[in-house]
Design a protein around this motif. Structure first.
Motif, mmCIF file in Angstrom:
data_model
loop_
_atom_site.group_PDB
_atom_site.id
_atom_site.type_symbol
_atom_site.label_atom_id
_atom_site.label_comp_id
_atom_site.label_asym_id
_atom_site.label_seq_id
_atom_site.Cartn_x
_atom_site.Cartn_y
_atom_site.Cartn_z
ATOM 1 N N HIS A 72 52.279 -12.829 -2.563
ATOM 2 C CA HIS A 72 53.280 -13.432 -1.752
ATOM 3 C C HIS A 72 53.342 -14.807 -2.167
ATOM 4 N N PRO A 100 58.723 -16.493 0.904
ATOM 5 C CA PRO A 100 59.366 -15.417 1.315
ATOM 6 C C PRO A 100 59.388 -14.102 0.214
ATOM 7 N N ARG A 136 57.755 -11.513 -2.559
ATOM 8 C CA ARG A 136 56.547 -10.747 -2.771
ATOM 9 C C ARG A 136 56.765 -9.938 -4.091
ATOM 10 N N THR A 176 42.502 -10.414 0.660
ATOM 11 C CA THR A 176 43.347 -11.531 0.966
ATOM 12 C C THR A 176 42.598 -12.416 0.133
ATOM 13 N N ARG A 233 47.715 -24.468 1.181
ATOM 14 C CA ARG A 233 48.857 -23.712 2.151
ATOM 15 C C ARG A 233 48.160 -23.542 3.327
ATOM 16 N N GLU A 265 40.634 -17.009 12.248
ATOM 17 C CA GLU A 265 41.814 -16.788 11.845
ATOM 18 C C GLU A 265 42.394 -18.079 11.194
ATOM 19 N N VAL A 318 45.370 -19.941 9.513
ATOM 20 C CA VAL A 318 47.043 -20.031 9.627
ATOM 21 C C VAL A 318 47.629 -20.929 8.704
ATOM 22 N N LEU A 319 48.497 -20.622 7.976
ATOM 23 C CA LEU A 319 49.161 -20.833 6.821
ATOM 24 C C LEU A 319 50.494 -21.984 7.255
ATOM 25 N N ASP A 340 53.322 -21.965 6.786
ATOM 26 C CA ASP A 340 54.584 -21.152 7.248
ATOM 27 C C ASP A 340 54.432 -20.392 8.634
ATOM 28 N N THR A 351 52.194 -18.012 9.123
ATOM 29 C CA THR A 351 51.397 -16.837 8.935
ATOM 30 C C THR A 351 49.829 -16.806 9.363
ATOM 31 N N ARG A 352 49.339 -15.947 10.112
ATOM 32 C CA ARG A 352 48.208 -15.681 10.573
ATOM 33 C C ARG A 352 47.412 -14.609 9.744
ATOM 34 N N LEU A 353 46.324 -14.955 9.228
ATOM 35 C CA LEU A 353 45.315 -14.109 8.396
ATOM 36 C C LEU A 353 44.160 -14.333 9.127
#
Length: 80
Positions: A4, A7, A9, A35, A41, A54, A56-57, A59, A61-63
């Motif tokens: 990714h 936006p 992929r 991941t 980022r 967690e 947080v990027l 943008d 996005t939460r990973l």
């Protein structure tokens, strides 16, 4: 594997292990089984229950940062 970039992929036919061997470990960090994140980022990290966290990027996005990879991420991400 999917890569990714914002936006967009991309599909890349290779193993994650091989890709990690080619990436700069000062710029990329594995945070879960499948991941890897670009450290530039990462906006913030929130500790979660049972040793996870967690990520947080920029943008939003939460990973998930799994317990398995938290020890390696501790110094890099400034976790307690």
């Amino acid at each position: 594997m999917h890569i990714h970039v914002g936006p967009v992929r991309y599909l890349h036919r290779d193993t994650l292990r091989h890709m990690l061997a080619q990436l700069d470990p000062t710029q990329f960090l594995r945070i879960h089984r499948g991941t890897v994140v670009n450290l530039s980022r990462v906006r913030e990290v929130h500790p979660m229950f049972k040793g996870g966290a967690e990520v947080v990027l920029q943008d939003g996005t939460r990973l998930d940062l799994s317990r398995r990879f938290r020890a390696g991420a501790r110094a890099v991400l400034g976790l307690l």
